[in-house]
Each structure stands twice: as C-alpha cells, then as structure tokens.
Enzyme design. Structure first.
Site, PDB file in Angstrom:
ATOM      1  N   ARG A 111       1.647 -48.461 -49.523  1.00 10.52           N
ATOM      2  CA  ARG A 111       0.595 -49.256 -48.888  1.00 10.52           C
ATOM      3  C   ARG A 111       0.388 -50.611 -49.551  1.00 10.52           C
ATOM      4  O   ARG A 111      -0.011 -51.568 -48.901  1.00 10.52           O
ATOM      5  CB  ARG A 111      -0.730 -48.499 -48.888  1.00 10.52           C
ATOM      6  CG  ARG A 111      -0.713 -47.280 -47.990  1.00 10.52           C
ATOM      7  CD  ARG A 111      -0.567 -47.698 -46.542  1.00 10.52           C
ATOM      8  NE  ARG A 111      -0.589 -46.554 -45.670  1.00 10.52           N
ATOM      9  CZ  ARG A 111       0.469 -46.097 -45.009  1.00 10.52           C
ATOM     10  NH1 ARG A 111       1.629 -46.686 -45.141  1.00 10.52           N
ATOM     11  NH2 ARG A 111       0.361 -45.069 -44.220  1.00 10.52           N
ATOM     12  N   CYS A 159      -6.743 -38.647 -39.001  1.00  6.03           N
ATOM     13  CA  CYS A 159      -5.946 -39.660 -38.319  1.00  6.03           C
ATOM     14  C   CYS A 159      -4.509 -39.149 -38.241  1.00  6.03           C
ATOM     15  O   CYS A 159      -4.234 -38.006 -38.574  1.00  6.03           O
ATOM     16  CB  CYS A 159      -6.032 -41.010 -39.035  1.00  6.03           C
ATOM     17  SG  CYS A 159      -5.262 -41.062 -40.645  1.00  6.03           S
ATOM     18  N   SER A 160      -3.600 -39.983 -37.831  1.00 11.88           N
ATOM     19  CA  SER A 160      -2.240 -39.526 -37.557  1.00 11.88           C
ATOM     20  C   SER A 160      -1.561 -38.855 -38.742  1.00 11.88           C
ATOM     21  O   SER A 160      -0.901 -37.838 -38.583  1.00 11.88           O
ATOM     22  CB  SER A 160      -1.390 -40.699 -37.052  1.00 11.88           C
ATOM     23  OG  SER A 160      -1.350 -41.721 -38.037  1.00 11.88           O
ATOM     24  N   GLY A 218      -3.311 -38.387 -41.917  1.00 14.06           N
ATOM     25  CA  GLY A 218      -4.312 -37.721 -42.726  1.00 14.06           C
ATOM     26  C   GLY A 218      -4.517 -38.303 -44.101  1.00 14.06           C
ATOM     27  O   GLY A 218      -5.237 -37.747 -44.913  1.00 14.06           O
ATOM     28  N   TRP A 219      -3.890 -39.454 -44.408  1.00 14.27           N
ATOM     29  CA  TRP A 219      -4.063 -39.980 -45.762  1.00 14.27           C
ATOM     30  C   TRP A 219      -4.569 -41.412 -45.787  1.00 14.27           C
ATOM     31  O   TRP A 219      -4.695 -41.993 -46.852  1.00 14.27           O
ATOM     32  CB  TRP A 219      -2.798 -39.868 -46.570  1.00 14.27           C
ATOM     33  CG  TRP A 219      -1.579 -40.543 -45.988  1.00 14.27           C
ATOM     34  CD1 TRP A 219      -1.491 -41.795 -45.447  1.00 14.27           C
ATOM     35  CD2 TRP A 219      -0.279 -40.011 -45.909  1.00 14.27           C
ATOM     36  NE1 TRP A 219      -0.237 -42.072 -45.046  1.00 14.27           N
ATOM     37  CE2 TRP A 219       0.553 -40.982 -45.315  1.00 14.27           C
ATOM     38  CE3 TRP A 219       0.291 -38.804 -46.284  1.00 14.27           C
ATOM     39  CZ2 TRP A 219       1.901 -40.779 -45.087  1.00 14.27           C
ATOM     40  CZ3 TRP A 219       1.635 -38.612 -46.054  1.00 14.27           C
ATOM     41  CH2 TRP A 219       2.420 -39.590 -45.460  1.00 14.27           C
ATOM     42  N   ASP A 220      -4.885 -42.000 -44.689  1.00  8.64           N
ATOM     43  CA  ASP A 220      -5.413 -43.363 -44.686  1.00  8.64           C
ATOM     44  C   ASP A 220      -6.896 -43.360 -44.325  1.00  8.64           C
ATOM     45  O   ASP A 220      -7.746 -43.222 -45.188  1.00  8.64           O
ATOM     46  CB  ASP A 220      -4.624 -44.252 -43.735  1.00  8.64           C
ATOM     47  CG  ASP A 220      -3.274 -44.671 -44.310  1.00  8.64           C
ATOM     48  OD1 ASP A 220      -3.130 -44.685 -45.537  1.00  8.64           O
ATOM     49  OD2 ASP A 220      -2.376 -44.997 -43.527  1.00  8.64           O
ATOM     50  N   ARG A 221      -7.196 -43.516 -43.059  1.00  6.95           N
ATOM     51  CA  ARG A 221      -8.600 -43.568 -42.642  1.00  6.95           C
ATOM     52  C   ARG A 221      -9.318 -42.246 -42.908  1.00  6.95           C
ATOM     53  O   ARG A 221     -10.510 -42.236 -43.197  1.00  6.95           O
ATOM     54  CB  ARG A 221      -8.691 -43.955 -41.171  1.00  6.95           C
ATOM     55  CG  ARG A 221      -8.302 -45.404 -40.950  1.00  6.95           C
ATOM     56  CD  ARG A 221      -8.219 -45.740 -39.479  1.00  6.95           C
ATOM     57  NE  ARG A 221      -7.322 -44.892 -38.709  1.00  6.95           N
ATOM     58  CZ  ARG A 221      -6.006 -45.078 -38.629  1.00  6.95           C
ATOM     59  NH1 ARG A 221      -5.438 -46.069 -39.273  1.00  6.95           N
ATOM     60  NH2 ARG A 221      -5.248 -44.282 -37.912  1.00  6.95           N
TER      61      ARG A 221
END
Length: 84
Positions: free
Chosen positions: A49, A3-4, A6-9
């Site tokens: 988060r 993802c944008s 690289g650490w969430d989805r």
C-alpha cells in the site's frame, strides 16, 4: 463490516469504531494492540500500500493506497476533537 479483501476499509472502520467505543484502545497500552489486531493480524499489506523503499519500476501504482495513513489521521482527528 467487510470490503473486497477485508484488509483496507474493513480494518479502518472496525478500528475507528473500537477506538470510539472502548477506552482501553485509547491508551498507550491498548492502541498498539488494536493496530496489531485489526491491521497486522488480518494481513494488511503495508509494504504494497505504501511502496516504501521500492523504485518506480518495481512498484504497482494501482495497489498504492494510504489506508493506514488515513487511519492514523482519523485517530489524530478524534483525539483532538474528543480529548480524554
């Protein structure tokens, strides 16, 4: 999978896939390794988060997102649907 940032989805999807594919990560020894490998090592911003311990004035609401909590819920769902 990316993802944008690289650490969430990305971390969510990769970790859930590994849970389903590799039985080691479904053990008490393997699960913390998975979390360390796919969340902590990639720099998942836990504090940002969850805004845990921050006053309303100090936090940035547009960055709050329950990514890790969603992951834990998905793990719980998988364990209940497919017990070992």
């Amino acid at each position: 999978v990316h993802c944008s940032h690289g650490w969430d989805r990305t971390s969510q999807v990769a970790a859930i896939a590994q849970l389903m594919l590799d039985p080691f990560f479904r053990t008490l020894e393997g699960f913390p390794i998975l979390v360390e490998k796919d969340f902590a090592s990639f720099g998942h911003p836990f504090q940002l988060r969850h805004a845990h311990g921050e006053s309303r004035a100090d936090r940035t609401d547009d960055q709050i997102s329950p990514i890790f909590i969603q992951f834990l819920d998905a793990v719980w769902q998988l364990v209940n649907l497919f017990p070992a």
